[in-house]
Scaffold this active site. Structure first.
Site, PDB file in Angstrom:
ATOM      1  N   TYR A  47       0.770  -1.392  -0.081  1.00 24.36           N
ATOM      2  CA  TYR A  47       0.118   0.007   0.014  1.00 24.36           C
ATOM      3  C   TYR A  47       0.789   1.412   0.009  1.00 24.36           C
ATOM      4  O   TYR A  47       0.258   2.284  -0.103  1.00 24.36           O
ATOM      5  CB  TYR A  47      -0.820   0.096   1.145  1.00 24.36           C
ATOM      6  CG  TYR A  47      -1.881  -1.195   1.277  1.00 24.36           C
ATOM      7  CD1 TYR A  47      -1.998  -1.948  -0.022  1.00 24.36           C
ATOM      8  CD2 TYR A  47      -2.504  -1.162   2.689  1.00 24.36           C
ATOM      9  CE1 TYR A  47      -3.124  -2.968   0.425  1.00 24.36           C
ATOM     10  CE2 TYR A  47      -3.373  -2.223   2.581  1.00 24.36           C
ATOM     11  CZ  TYR A  47      -3.707  -3.222   1.620  1.00 24.36           C
ATOM     12  OH  TYR A  47      -4.655  -4.323   1.749  1.00 24.36           O
ATOM     13  N   HIS A 105       0.479 -11.670   1.713  1.00 22.04           N
ATOM     14  CA  HIS A 105      -0.752 -10.645   1.137  1.00 22.04           C
ATOM     15  C   HIS A 105      -1.589 -11.482  -0.011  1.00 22.04           C
ATOM     16  O   HIS A 105      -2.660 -11.411   0.058  1.00 22.04           O
ATOM     17  CB  HIS A 105      -0.070  -9.442   0.511  1.00 22.04           C
ATOM     18  CG  HIS A 105      -1.046  -8.340   0.334  1.00 22.04           C
ATOM     19  ND1 HIS A 105      -0.644  -7.123   0.365  1.00 22.04           N
ATOM     20  CD2 HIS A 105      -2.252  -8.344   0.197  1.00 22.04           C
ATOM     21  CE1 HIS A 105      -1.670  -6.327   0.251  1.00 22.04           C
ATOM     22  NE2 HIS A 105      -2.541  -7.133   0.060  1.00 22.04           N
TER      23      HIS A 105
HETATM   24  C1  1BO Z   1      -3.864  -5.498  -4.106  1.00 18.28           C
HETATM   25  C2  1BO Z   1      -4.401  -5.107  -2.745  1.00 18.28           C
HETATM   26  C3  1BO Z   1      -5.678  -5.957  -2.306  1.00 18.28           C
HETATM   27  C4  1BO Z   1      -6.162  -5.665  -1.002  1.00 18.28           C
HETATM   28  O1  1BO Z   1      -5.150  -6.036   0.000  1.00 18.28           O
END
Ligand code: 1BO
Length: 272
Positions: A47, A105
């Site tokens: 982010y 992630h």
């Molecule tokens: C690509 C980021 C998706 C949500 O965390």
């Protein structure tokens, strides 16, 4: 504030999502959220706002042990040494000595999951993260991860809102004592004007967004709505003074289907 408990973690049921919040806006909204009573902030290396999340946290002056901070490692850093380095870099940007939760992630089929989880478990044992977990994992990947990880995984963070059926992922998490953390809980703003949610909201004197968030929390799911607007920050947290009836819960659950997904990428796994 209610908590979702999972494999030793106590996750505040409502958190602030910070995806796409940048710079001053991000620092300011994190500070305001904490001043309003939020105790859970979600960020990620990807982010590009960990520095600002840390600034907001310090500006709010809330004691560190009162706030639950999550960050995530991007899949290009899943080789074990990269993962450890990446976690340390996140801590430097946040100016923290540990995060409460560190997540993978997205799955990365290029690196054997067992190696990545070995690295993630080591990061936890080194005290850089109090808890570890995954994000965007399917049922098959959850099962594989549980079998391969020497430390408990506390959650799968996935897209979840009334338009997307996540029963399979939720059941898999429940089988393993893991929590579901919902990102995009307001379906990128679509919930706000939904007729069914507005109608239900009228009965409780709540907005459609509050109904959508309450529906998640009442399933023991934690939700991390994102906003950059102060009035929405308060709206999103004022959901602990009412309870949806079983009928309303069922009506909302019946709205979901597998085609309701709003966040998808070429690198995403084959969803359940
Ligand atoms: C690509 C980021 C998706 C949500 O965390």
């Amino acid at each position: 504030m209610l908590f979702v408990e999972a494999n030793g973690a106590k996750i505040p049921a409502i958190g602030l999502g910070t995806w796409e919040l940048r710079g001053r806006t991000c620092a300011r909204i994190v500070e305001q959220a904490l001043r309003l009573g939020y105790r859970h902030i979600d960020t990620a290396q990807m982010y590009d706002n960990e520095r600002e999340v840390g600034e907001g946290l310090r500006a709010a002056g809330v004691k560190r042990d009162q706030v639950f901070i999550t960050t995530k490692v991007w899949p290009s850093h899943f080789a074990p040494h990269d993962l450890e380095r990446s976690a340390k870099e996140s801590l430097v940007r946040l100016r923290l000595t540990e995060v409460d939760l560190l997540l993978l992630h997205w799955p990365n089929p290029q690196v054997p999951l067992v190696e990545t989880l070995g690295g993630l478990a080591r990061v936890k044992r080194q005290g850089l993260a109090r808890h570890i977990g995954v994000s965007n994992f399917t049922v098959a990947l959850i099962e594989e991860a549980i079998a391969a990880c020497s430390e408990p995984l506390v959650c799968d963070q996935v897209e979840y809102h009334p338009y997307l059926d996540q029963t399979k992922v939720k059941d898999a998490c429940a089988r393993h004592g893991m929590a579901v953390v919902a990102y995009n809980p307001l379906a990128k703003g679509r919930i706000k004007n939904d007729r069914a949610l507005l109608r239900i909201g009228d009965r409780y004197r709540k907005t459609a967004a509050q109904i959508g968030l309450r529906w998640l929390v009442q399933q023991d799911v934690a939700a991390i709505p994102r906003t950059s607007r102060l009035e929405r920050l308060s709206e999103n947290i004022e959901i602990f003074d009412f309870e949806l009836s079983d009928e309303d819960m069922q009506e909302l659950s019946a709205m979901g289907s597998s085609s309701g997904r709003l966040t998808d990428f070429g690198f995403a796994p084959k969803w359940d």
